[in-house]
Design a protein around this motif. Sequence first.
Motif, PDB file in Angstrom:
ATOM      1  N   GLY A 156      -2.453   5.340 -14.482  1.00  0.00           N
ATOM      2  CA  GLY A 156      -3.342   5.671 -13.383  1.00  0.00           C
ATOM      3  C   GLY A 156      -2.797   5.229 -12.042  1.00  0.00           C
ATOM      4  N   GLU A 157      -2.639   3.923 -11.872  1.00  0.00           N
ATOM      5  CA  GLU A 157      -2.186   3.400 -10.582  1.00  0.00           C
ATOM      6  C   GLU A 157      -0.712   3.006 -10.697  1.00  0.00           C
ATOM      7  OE1 GLU A 157      -4.420   0.059  -9.161  1.00  0.00           O
ATOM      8  OE2 GLU A 157      -3.239  -0.079  -7.320  1.00  0.00           O
ATOM      9  N   VAL A 158       0.093   3.497  -9.775  1.00  0.00           N
ATOM     10  CA  VAL A 158       1.523   3.176  -9.806  1.00  0.00           C
ATOM     11  C   VAL A 158       1.894   2.494  -8.492  1.00  0.00           C
ATOM     12  CG1 VAL A 158       3.850   4.054 -10.157  1.00  0.00           C
ATOM     13  CG2 VAL A 158       1.906   5.282 -11.158  1.00  0.00           C
ATOM     14  N   LEU A 159       2.390   1.262  -8.604  1.00  0.00           N
ATOM     15  CA  LEU A 159       2.812   0.519  -7.415  1.00  0.00           C
ATOM     16  C   LEU A 159       4.322   0.358  -7.424  1.00  0.00           C
ATOM     17  CD1 LEU A 159       0.255  -2.434  -7.049  1.00  0.00           C
ATOM     18  CD2 LEU A 159       0.433  -0.350  -5.659  1.00  0.00           C
ATOM     19  N   LEU A 160       4.934   0.817  -6.346  1.00  0.00           N
ATOM     20  CA  LEU A 160       6.382   0.693  -6.180  1.00  0.00           C
ATOM     21  C   LEU A 160       6.640  -0.248  -5.006  1.00  0.00           C
ATOM     22  CD1 LEU A 160       9.338   1.976  -6.632  1.00  0.00           C
ATOM     23  CD2 LEU A 160       8.740   3.428  -4.677  1.00  0.00           C
ATOM     24  N   ALA A 161       7.566  -1.181  -5.206  1.00  0.00           N
ATOM     25  CA  ALA A 161       8.027  -1.999  -4.082  1.00  0.00           C
ATOM     26  C   ALA A 161       9.479  -1.641  -3.824  1.00  0.00           C
ATOM     27  CB  ALA A 161       7.894  -3.487  -4.411  1.00  0.00           C
ATOM     28  N   ASP A 162       9.800  -1.399  -2.574  1.00  0.00           N
ATOM     29  CA  ASP A 162      11.167  -0.968  -2.242  1.00  0.00           C
ATOM     30  C   ASP A 162      11.513  -1.456  -0.836  1.00  0.00           C
ATOM     31  OD1 ASP A 162      13.335   1.301  -3.210  1.00  0.00           O
ATOM     32  OD2 ASP A 162      13.187   1.128  -1.023  1.00  0.00           O
ATOM     33  N   PRO A 163      12.739  -1.971  -0.674  1.00  0.00           N
ATOM     34  CA  PRO A 163      13.100  -2.505   0.644  1.00  0.00           C
ATOM     35  C   PRO A 163      13.525  -1.430   1.641  1.00  0.00           C
ATOM     36  CG  PRO A 163      14.917  -2.791  -0.887  1.00  0.00           C
ATOM     37  CD  PRO A 163      13.801  -2.151  -1.675  1.00  0.00           C
ATOM     38  N   GLY A 164      13.343  -0.149   1.287  1.00  0.00           N
ATOM     39  CA  GLY A 164      13.743   0.925   2.198  1.00  0.00           C
ATOM     40  C   GLY A 164      15.155   1.404   1.931  1.00  0.00           C
ATOM     41  N   ARG A 165      15.526   1.453   0.671  1.00  0.00           N
ATOM     42  CA  ARG A 165      16.873   1.921   0.319  1.00  0.00           C
ATOM     43  C   ARG A 165      16.982   3.425   0.576  1.00  0.00           C
ATOM     44  NH1 ARG A 165      19.359  -2.377  -1.489  1.00  0.00           N
ATOM     45  NH2 ARG A 165      18.311  -3.881  -2.837  1.00  0.00           N
ATOM     46  N   PRO A 166      18.217   3.932   0.752  1.00  0.00           N
ATOM     47  CA  PRO A 166      18.387   5.343   1.127  1.00  0.00           C
ATOM     48  C   PRO A 166      17.653   6.353   0.222  1.00  0.00           C
ATOM     49  CG  PRO A 166      20.438   4.177   1.444  1.00  0.00           C
ATOM     50  CD  PRO A 166      19.494   3.191   0.797  1.00  0.00           C
ATOM     51  N   PRO A 167      17.600   6.193  -1.112  1.00  0.00           N
ATOM     52  CA  PRO A 167      16.916   7.222  -1.918  1.00  0.00           C
ATOM     53  C   PRO A 167      15.388   7.198  -1.806  1.00  0.00           C
ATOM     54  CG  PRO A 167      18.501   5.989  -3.249  1.00  0.00           C
ATOM     55  CD  PRO A 167      18.321   5.227  -1.975  1.00  0.00           C
ATOM     56  N   VAL A 175       7.055  12.531  -5.036  1.00  0.00           N
ATOM     57  CA  VAL A 175       5.854  12.114  -5.776  1.00  0.00           C
ATOM     58  C   VAL A 175       4.615  12.032  -4.900  1.00  0.00           C
ATOM     59  CG1 VAL A 175       7.124  10.839  -7.544  1.00  0.00           C
ATOM     60  CG2 VAL A 175       6.359   9.646  -5.507  1.00  0.00           C
ATOM     61  N   GLY A 176       4.770  11.755  -3.615  1.00  0.00           N
ATOM     62  CA  GLY A 176       3.619  11.575  -2.730  1.00  0.00           C
ATOM     63  C   GLY A 176       3.028  10.186  -2.877  1.00  0.00           C
ATOM     64  N   THR A 177       2.294   9.773  -1.842  1.00  0.00           N
ATOM     65  CA  THR A 177       1.707   8.425  -1.877  1.00  0.00           C
ATOM     66  C   THR A 177       0.217   8.486  -1.563  1.00  0.00           C
ATOM     67  OG1 THR A 177       2.273   8.128   0.446  1.00  0.00           O
ATOM     68  CG2 THR A 177       3.801   7.208  -1.164  1.00  0.00           C
ATOM     69  N   VAL A 178      -0.501   7.514  -2.081  1.00  0.00           N
ATOM     70  CA  VAL A 178      -1.903   7.312  -1.700  1.00  0.00           C
ATOM     71  C   VAL A 178      -1.927   6.457  -0.440  1.00  0.00           C
ATOM     72  CG1 VAL A 178      -4.130   6.353  -2.444  1.00  0.00           C
ATOM     73  CG2 VAL A 178      -2.596   7.434  -4.116  1.00  0.00           C
ATOM     74  N   TRP A 179      -1.069   5.428  -0.418  1.00  0.00           N
ATOM     75  CA  TRP A 179      -0.866   4.632   0.800  1.00  0.00           C
ATOM     76  C   TRP A 179       0.519   4.003   0.748  1.00  0.00           C
ATOM     77  CZ3 TRP A 179       0.187  -0.128  -0.967  1.00  0.00           C
ATOM     78  CH2 TRP A 179      -0.548  -0.659  -2.034  1.00  0.00           C
ATOM     79  N   SER A 180       1.007   3.651   1.920  1.00  0.00           N
ATOM     80  CA  SER A 180       2.287   2.949   2.033  1.00  0.00           C
ATOM     81  C   SER A 180       2.115   1.799   2.999  1.00  0.00           C
ATOM     82  CB  SER A 180       3.379   3.882   2.572  1.00  0.00           C
ATOM     83  OG  SER A 180       3.823   4.756   1.580  1.00  0.00           O
ATOM     84  N   ARG A 181       2.356   0.601   2.497  1.00  0.00           N
ATOM     85  CA  ARG A 181       2.426  -0.582   3.372  1.00  0.00           C
ATOM     86  C   ARG A 181       3.707  -1.298   2.985  1.00  0.00           C
ATOM     87  NH1 ARG A 181      -2.720  -1.839   0.993  1.00  0.00           N
ATOM     88  NH2 ARG A 181      -4.178  -0.341   1.855  1.00  0.00           N
ATOM     89  N   PRO A 182       4.847  -0.816   3.556  1.00  0.00           N
ATOM     90  CA  PRO A 182       6.140  -1.336   3.126  1.00  0.00           C
ATOM     91  C   PRO A 182       6.162  -2.861   3.057  1.00  0.00           C
ATOM     92  CG  PRO A 182       6.413   0.433   4.706  1.00  0.00           C
ATOM     93  CD  PRO A 182       4.948   0.132   4.657  1.00  0.00           C
TER      94      PRO A 182
END
Length: 188
Positions: A156-167, A175-182
Amino acid sequence: MDLVEEVVLVAGRDLVLRRPRDAEDLVDDAAFGADEFLPYWAQLWPSGTALAQAVAIRSLGGRRVVEVGCGLGLAALGAAMAGARVLATDWAPGALALLEDNARANGLEVETLRVDWTAPAPLLARGPFDLVLAADVLYERRAVAPLADLLPRLGGEVLLADPGRPPLDEFLERVGTVWSRPPLHRLR
Ligand SMILES: C[S@@+](CC[C@H](N)C(=O)[O-])C[C@H]1O[C@@H](n2cnc3c(N)ncnc32)[C@H](O)[C@@H]1O
């Protein structure tokens, strides 16, 4: 393995994490030749710490949580702290063995599964999960397609943490996001 002990403060609790002193020592030319395998699992990445902090303060009693590409598995440990039933996965067996030891040493329970995200059938068979975690898994472009396909199918809920890498941008466009708070992104 030459291990060092590091204390990481997660949601007000000191977690004692044993990790290889130097990931470079684990580089294996044969494994790299076979699948460009590098021992990235052996370092604690800032995204893993950020994700651990975000989930450890939740109330996850009894929820099924999976971490994909767990490495040292700090996010998995954070979810276990919050009361979740956690399955931590990676393709590196050394990562999983060490995570099991670290979980035990901290009085936490984490189940592990060795799985390659390009051949995810054994992982899909264990789903669906209430919460899916992934930290710093988009460091190579070849990860975009398999993870864009896999992560939304796991739960249901997918949380990704990423430092802003090129891909990252290409991945989020797919995939689209519900929200982004880098560095955190909740995927659609
Ligand atoms: C940069 S590390 C991040 C580790 C951890 N999530 C963190 O934030 O500290 C990337 C992780 O993805 C794992 N990984 C890379 N390719 C994989 C694949 N095809 N299947 C499963 N795990 C993979 C690596 O073994 C490594 O543990």
